[in-house]
Design an enzyme around this catalytic site. Structure first.
Site, PDB file in Angstrom:
ATOM      1  N   SER A 180       0.830  -1.195   0.000  1.00 42.59           N
ATOM      2  CA  SER A 180       0.000   0.000   0.000  1.00 42.59           C
ATOM      3  C   SER A 180       0.877   1.262   0.000  1.00 42.59           C
ATOM      4  O   SER A 180       1.667   1.449  -0.912  1.00 42.59           O
ATOM      5  CB  SER A 180      -0.968  -0.042   1.182  1.00 42.59           C
ATOM      6  OG  SER A 180      -2.042   0.841   1.003  1.00 42.59           O
ATOM      7  N   HIS A 231      -7.099  -6.512   0.590  1.00 40.29           N
ATOM      8  CA  HIS A 231      -5.981  -5.584   0.773  1.00 40.29           C
ATOM      9  C   HIS A 231      -5.147  -6.039   1.961  1.00 40.29           C
ATOM     10  O   HIS A 231      -5.231  -5.496   3.064  1.00 40.29           O
ATOM     11  CB  HIS A 231      -6.527  -4.174   0.997  1.00 40.29           C
ATOM     12  CG  HIS A 231      -5.502  -3.092   0.849  1.00 40.29           C
ATOM     13  ND1 HIS A 231      -4.971  -2.735  -0.364  1.00 40.29           N
ATOM     14  CD2 HIS A 231      -4.906  -2.297   1.771  1.00 40.29           C
ATOM     15  CE1 HIS A 231      -4.110  -1.748  -0.195  1.00 40.29           C
ATOM     16  NE2 HIS A 231      -4.048  -1.469   1.093  1.00 40.29           N
ATOM     17  N   ASP A 268      -9.405  -6.885  -3.535  1.00 41.34           N
ATOM     18  CA  ASP A 268      -8.898  -5.648  -2.933  1.00 41.34           C
ATOM     19  C   ASP A 268      -9.773  -4.475  -3.349  1.00 41.34           C
ATOM     20  O   ASP A 268      -9.835  -4.116  -4.523  1.00 41.34           O
ATOM     21  CB  ASP A 268      -7.457  -5.417  -3.372  1.00 41.34           C
ATOM     22  CG  ASP A 268      -6.784  -4.267  -2.634  1.00 41.34           C
ATOM     23  OD1 ASP A 268      -7.492  -3.420  -2.052  1.00 41.34           O
ATOM     24  OD2 ASP A 268      -5.540  -4.224  -2.643  1.00 41.34           O
TER      25      ASP A 268
END
Length: 360
Positions: A49, A170, A136
């Site tokens: 991320s 995620h 995600d």
């Protein structure tokens, strides 16, 4: 005006954050970091991320030094363009208008010509491993697709792999550690029956030894400002490093740890991998979920590899960073994605300091 800025940055940080719960402190050795026997001629990086964005920025800034990057759920270099509104509207979970890769490429070329990042031709010697899960919803697939497209414009296609067909949320996928793999929940380490750490490291390095079930080494803490000075002012007090026993200077590796990945022109010197956590994944927020939970240490231990885990911190004042994200949109300065960026300089200094020598 300040309240408007605060609301904008807070909203943006929430949109790109990993909302992990607070726990205690990392279970690190109480001893100081031992002298390390490291080969810092080349290094590799990884991240999730905002940490994926940072890994990409560090790679681009020092592609003459960084020879491998593993990036999970992030977008193209300079996607945020020094603008939190652009970052939020184009580079995370939505794309209100198309991202112009030509604009981003032009900026990279300009910076390379001015010496603010390494010459782009160095990237032809890199290996790049990318992952985006089909479940995600925090970072949309179009964003990660653009990162893949951008890299394949700079790196030979055979040296780039893109895993985008796995039903992962995620999270940083692991074999059996963490929470659900299909929902984005704390600690955002997912038990996915998939060894992302092993897959990325095996792509970046040749002839790695499969890890066993024991770790020879320890996680040590170090004071980031002691190594990085003022460039660490937006970072946490402590950083962490996993050190296999045979990477300590003076160790003969007689404990049986395999040294194949670290054997090079410097004898038994160990390789260096730097891994960047995501937003709200810094140690003050999540204890050792990232430092010990991704599986990187497991592979590093049996392959003569030291893993450095630099740490951010949250800030409720300017520069506002309430989720403890790495700077990929410009909250430190407009130079955030270049060699002049404070956090990039800080991490470089940490590597130099831990190795006991400077990098030319």
């Amino acid at each position: 005006m300040m309240n408007a800025i605060t609301r904008c940055v807070t909203k943006a940080a929430a949109g790109i954050a990993l909302a992990l719960s607070a726990t205690t402190v990392v279970n690190a050795s109480t001893q100081p970091v031992p002298p390390l026997n490291l080969d810092t001629d080349t290094i590799t990086v990884s991240g999730l991320s905002s940490g994926g964005y940072m890994a990409n920025q560090f790679h681009m800034a020092y592609s003459d030094w960084v020879k491998g990057a593993g990036i999970i759920a992030a977008g193209p270099y300079y996607c945020g363009q020094n603008d939190i509104t652009t970052a939020l509207s184009q580079c995370v979970n939505k794309m209100d208008s198309p991202v112009n890769l030509d604009t981003l490429s032009a900026k990279a070329k300009d910076w390379a010509q001015r010496g603010k990042i390494a010459p782009l031709e160095n990237l032809k010697d890199s290996k790049v491993w990318l992952l985006h899960g089909t479940a995600d919803t925090r970072v949309m697939s179009d964003v990660s697709d653009l990162l893949h497209t951008q890299y394949t414009m700079l790196v030979p296609e055979t040296q780039v792999t893109y895993v985008n067909d796995k039903p992962f949320a995620h999270v940083f996928p692991t074999l059996d550690n963490g929470g659900s793999c299909t929902t984005s929940e704390s600690p955002f380490i997912g038990a996915c029956e998939y060894d992302a750490a092993g897959e990325m490291l095996n792509f970046m390095y040749d002839s790695l030894t499969a890890p066993d079930d024991t770790l020879s080494g320890n996680v040590y803490s170090f004071r980031q400002a002691e190594l990085a000075g003022d460039n660490a002012k937006t970072l946490g007090e402590l950083g962490f490093v996993y050190v296999p026993k045979n990477c300590e200077a003076g160790s003969d590796g007689s404990d049986g740890a395999n040294a194949s990945a670290g054997e090079n022109t410097n004898g038994n010197a160990c390789q260096v991998h730097v891994s960047f956590h995501g937003c709200n994944q810094y140690a003050d927020a999540v204890d050792d979920a990232y430092v010990t939970g991704t599986g990187l240490n497991r592979w590093a231990d049996d392959n003569s590899m030291v893993v450095i885990y630099p740490q951010t911190k949250k800030s409720m004042f300017m520069p506002l960073n309430p989720q403890g994200c790495w700077d990929w949109w410009g909250y430190t300065s407009e130079d955030y994605a270049t060699r002049d960026g404070q956090q990039i300089q800080a991490v470089k200094s940490m590597i130099e300091g831990l190795s006991g020598k400077g990098i030319e």
